[in-house]
Structure formats: structure tokens, C-alpha cells
Design a protein around this motif. Structure first.
Motif, PDB file in Angstrom:
ATOM      1  N   ARG A  98       0.577  -1.655   0.206  1.00 22.03           N
ATOM      2  CA  ARG A  98       0.319  -0.092  -0.176  1.00 22.03           C
ATOM      3  C   ARG A  98       0.372   1.156   0.039  1.00 22.03           C
ATOM      4  NH1 ARG A  98      -5.086  -0.234   1.678  1.00 22.03           N
ATOM      5  NH2 ARG A  98      -5.398   2.068   1.041  1.00 22.03           N
ATOM      6  N   ILE A  99       1.772   1.439   0.793  1.00 22.90           N
ATOM      7  CA  ILE A  99       2.992   2.659   0.875  1.00 22.90           C
ATOM      8  C   ILE A  99       3.658   2.671  -0.499  1.00 22.90           C
ATOM      9  CG2 ILE A  99       2.736   2.041   3.633  1.00 22.90           C
ATOM     10  CD1 ILE A  99       5.244   1.248   3.210  1.00 22.90           C
ATOM     11  N   HIS A 100       3.922   1.713  -1.605  1.00 26.93           N
ATOM     12  CA  HIS A 100       4.705   1.397  -2.624  1.00 26.93           C
ATOM     13  C   HIS A 100       3.770   1.922  -3.398  1.00 26.93           C
ATOM     14  CE1 HIS A 100       7.822   0.333  -0.178  1.00 26.93           C
ATOM     15  NE2 HIS A 100       8.738   1.005  -0.853  1.00 26.93           N
ATOM     16  N   GLY A 101       2.114   2.233  -3.435  1.00 24.25           N
ATOM     17  CA  GLY A 101       1.217   2.728  -4.072  1.00 24.25           C
ATOM     18  C   GLY A 101      -0.124   1.750  -4.777  1.00 24.25           C
ATOM     19  N   LEU A 102       0.190   0.048  -4.391  1.00 24.54           N
ATOM     20  CA  LEU A 102      -0.310  -0.333  -4.605  1.00 24.54           C
ATOM     21  C   LEU A 102      -1.909  -0.188  -4.546  1.00 24.54           C
ATOM     22  CD1 LEU A 102       1.232  -4.270  -4.582  1.00 24.54           C
ATOM     23  CD2 LEU A 102       1.105  -2.307  -6.584  1.00 24.54           C
ATOM     24  N   ASP A 103      -3.278  -0.408  -4.389  1.00 19.78           N
ATOM     25  CA  ASP A 103      -4.718  -0.614  -3.813  1.00 19.78           C
ATOM     26  C   ASP A 103      -4.688  -1.373  -3.427  1.00 19.78           C
ATOM     27  OD1 ASP A 103      -5.198  -2.810  -5.636  1.00 19.78           O
ATOM     28  OD2 ASP A 103      -6.342  -1.434  -7.048  1.00 19.78           O
ATOM     29  N   ARG A 109      -3.558  -9.867  -2.806  1.00 13.99           N
ATOM     30  CA  ARG A 109      -3.544 -10.142  -3.673  1.00 13.99           C
ATOM     31  C   ARG A 109      -1.871 -10.951  -4.317  1.00 13.99           C
ATOM     32  NH1 ARG A 109      -6.349  -8.662  -7.336  1.00 13.99           N
ATOM     33  NH2 ARG A 109      -4.919  -7.052  -8.639  1.00 13.99           N
ATOM     34  N   GLU A 110      -1.142  -9.288  -4.402  1.00 13.70           N
ATOM     35  CA  GLU A 110       0.366  -9.967  -5.265  1.00 13.70           C
ATOM     36  C   GLU A 110       0.770 -10.371  -3.355  1.00 13.70           C
ATOM     37  OE1 GLU A 110       2.103  -9.676  -7.685  1.00 13.70           O
ATOM     38  OE2 GLU A 110       0.176  -9.394  -8.953  1.00 13.70           O
ATOM     39  N   LEU A 146       7.282  -6.577  -4.358  1.00 10.37           N
ATOM     40  CA  LEU A 146       6.033  -7.007  -3.976  1.00 10.37           C
ATOM     41  C   LEU A 146       5.140  -5.676  -5.194  1.00 10.37           C
ATOM     42  CD1 LEU A 146       3.508  -7.961  -2.807  1.00 10.37           C
ATOM     43  CD2 LEU A 146       3.387  -6.174  -1.336  1.00 10.37           C
ATOM     44  N   HIS A 147       5.696  -4.716  -5.175  1.00 17.29           N
ATOM     45  CA  HIS A 147       4.972  -3.257  -5.361  1.00 17.29           C
ATOM     46  C   HIS A 147       5.887  -3.428  -7.494  1.00 17.29           C
ATOM     47  CE1 HIS A 147       8.408  -1.639  -4.259  1.00 17.29           C
ATOM     48  NE2 HIS A 147       8.427  -0.729  -5.224  1.00 17.29           N
TER      49      HIS A 147
END
Length: 298
Positions: A98-103, A109-110, A146-147
Motif C-alpha cells: 500500500r505504501i508503495h502505491g498498490l490499492d 492479491r500480490e 511486491l509493487h
């Protein structure tokens, strides 16, 4: 060139941890950043990422100051543990995503996908502190990737991993390379660097000792390493000037040949001493190059 480090110097009081260091990393490269303990590798990585500021020099990514790109385009694995020990593994990884921009949905999921990829699928509900050191390292690697960053910088990523998990991480790095990612990592395991990396930079005391394409570097050193397996008198070599024993293994002897030593003479002497099972002239290993260059620069 994607990443350009130009004339970077970093001082800590009277100590120059990095001294007028310059090298470039091309886009999509698998790049080994090498040096003995205290050489300045970690400091350089932190300067690149803007964690600490250099006293002199610049770092650019695709022609623009590195710091102007934000944080989402890179992933960084520090050498020391960078995890929150009380958090549960899956929760922690989703937080990092999340802090690297994923919703939220994509982060979940990732996280699930990467936990399965690293054979940690049944440990998602565990607290980080309950994991072994090796599994903590795998969680930290997942958090770095992850991101799906463009640039991946890993400081001693194989630390604490057994051979099976080292092979797994190697596959993951090669897959990232196949997807066009730029991967930079430091390691004290020269065999792993030799297997994975295309280009290297070797530093000592903050200064560049060696830089370039690994295959070209090894080729330039010449085939001055002899591997010999012999059934017979293995002490024959002692009477041949310019032949230096490097190591005695169960399966072969390894020598360095001084310039001008006739390999055919060595072979003839070996055949006189017994039955030659193996006689091979090879380029030096990266480990041998590392020891030689660091010794020269000491």
C-alpha cells in the motif's frame, strides 16, 4: 544508461566512506556491486536512494535527478532487518504494498501470490518474529519486489538463505531481469554473482577498483588457471618454475601459471608423473579476481 553515479563522495567526519565514485548501470542489467567489508557498498546504496546525502557528486535515473522520481519506482532490501517483528506476515506485506502505491485489493492479491512463490503460503498469519531468519529474509525480499519496481537494489539478499532458497531467489532475480527490471545487488558470495550478473563494479575503501562486463573482465585476465587431476605423483609440479598451487581439492589441483610458463611442458611433466584425468586451462574465477584486485588496492 538508467542509473548514473557521478563523482560521489561521502564523508563521516575524517573518514571517506565513498571517494569520487563513478559508474553506470544500464537499463535491464543484472549488476553485481562488490567489495570487502567496510568498502562503502551500503553507504553508496543509501546515497543512491537518498537515504543519506552525498557531500559531492550526483545520482541520476534515466537522465533525471534520482530524488525527483519519488519512491514507487524502486525496491530496496537493506542488509539489516527492516521488518516490524510484531506484525503478521501477510498484514505486513500488504502494508508495504500500500505504501508503495498498490490499492488494497492488489496488495492483498500480490501478497498471496508472492507468499506462494516463496513457499511461505502457510505462514501468512504468523508474526514476523516467529519466523526463522531465513524466512524473515524471504519476507523482506517479497516486500522489496511486491509493487513490481523498475529498479531493484538488494544489499546482501542471500544472507541467511540455505542452498534451496538461494536457488529460489536466484530464479526470482532472473525472472525480474527477463521482465526488463534493473537489478543491483551486493553479495559476499562470488559464485552467486558469477552465475547471475552480467556487469560488476568492485570497490574498496570507497574507490572503484574494477568495473565492466564480467565476461570481458574474465577474458582480459587470460587463461592462466590450470585445473589438473592426476593419478600418480601429484608433487611433480614443485620442480616447475612459475607454477603456483592455489588449492588442493579432492577432485583436482588448481594452479596459477606465471606469464611465459609453457602449458605443454606442464602437461608433459604431468604425463610422466602418472595418468592425467583432467588438464584444463581456464579464466580466473570472480573470487580469485576479487582477492587479487582488493589485494592490489590495499
Amino acid at each position: 544508461m538508467s542509473l548514473v553515479i557521478a563523482d560521489v563522495t561521502k564523508r563521516f567526519r575524517d573518514v571517506k566512506a565513498v571517494d569520487q565514485l563513478s559508474f553506470t548501470v544500464r537499463e535491464g542489467a543484472l549488476f553485481g556491486f562488490l567489495g570487502p567489508n567496510g568498502a562503502g557498498k551500503t553507504t553508496t546504496m543509501r546515497v543512491i536512494l537518498g537515504i543519506i546525502k552525498s557531500d559531492e557528486g550526483t545520482v541520476t535515473w534515466k537522465g533525471k535527478d534520482f530524488g525527483r522520481w519519488g519512491t514507487g519506482f524502486y525496491g530496496y532490501l537493506p542488509e539489516e532487518r527492516g521488518l516490524y517483528p510484531k506484525m503478521r506476515v501477510a498484514e505486513h506485506l500488504e502494508f508495504l504494498g500500500r505504501i508503495h502505491g498498490l490499492d488494497k485489493q492488489k496488495a492483498r492479491r500480490e501478497t498471496s501470490r508472492w507468499l506462494e512463490r516463496f513457499e511461505l503460503g502457510d505462514l501468512g498469519s504468523k508474526r514476523v518474529e516467529e519466523l526463522s531468519k531465513g524466512n524473515q529474509q524471504k519476507v523482506q525480499v517479497i516486500g522489496t519486489m511486491l509493487h513490481d519496481p523498475e529498479l531493484i537494489i538488494l544489499d546482501e539478499p542471500f544472507s541467511g538463505l540455505d542452498p534451496v532458497n538461494s536457488a529460489l531467489l536466484k530464479d526470482v532475480l532472473l525472472e525480474a531481469h527477463d521482465r526488463g527490471k534493473t537489478v543491483i545487488f551486493s553479495s559476499h558470495r562470488m559464485d552467486q554473482v558469477e552465475e547471475i550478473c552480467q556487469d560488476i563494479a568492485l570497490i574498496n575503501r570507497g574507490r572503484l577498483l574494477l568495473y565492466g562486463n564480467l565476461k570481458q573482465i574474465k577474458k582480459s585476465m587470460g587463461r592462466q588457471i590450470l585445473r589438473l587431476s592426476l593419478e600418480g605423483n601429484t608433487d611433480f609440479w614443485a620442480r616447475i618454475p612459475g607454477l603456483h598451487l592455489l588449492q588442493e581439492r579432492a577432485d583436482y589441483l588448481e594452479f596459477r601459471l606465471d606469464e611465459g610458463v609453457d602449458a605443454n611442458r606442464v602437461l608433459a611433466e604431468a604425463m610422466e608423473a602418472g595418468q592425467v584425468i583432467r588438464f584444463e586451462l581456464v579464466e580466473p574465477s570472480l573470487d580469485q579476481i576479487f582477492v587479487e584486485k582488493v589485494g592490489e588496492g590495499a
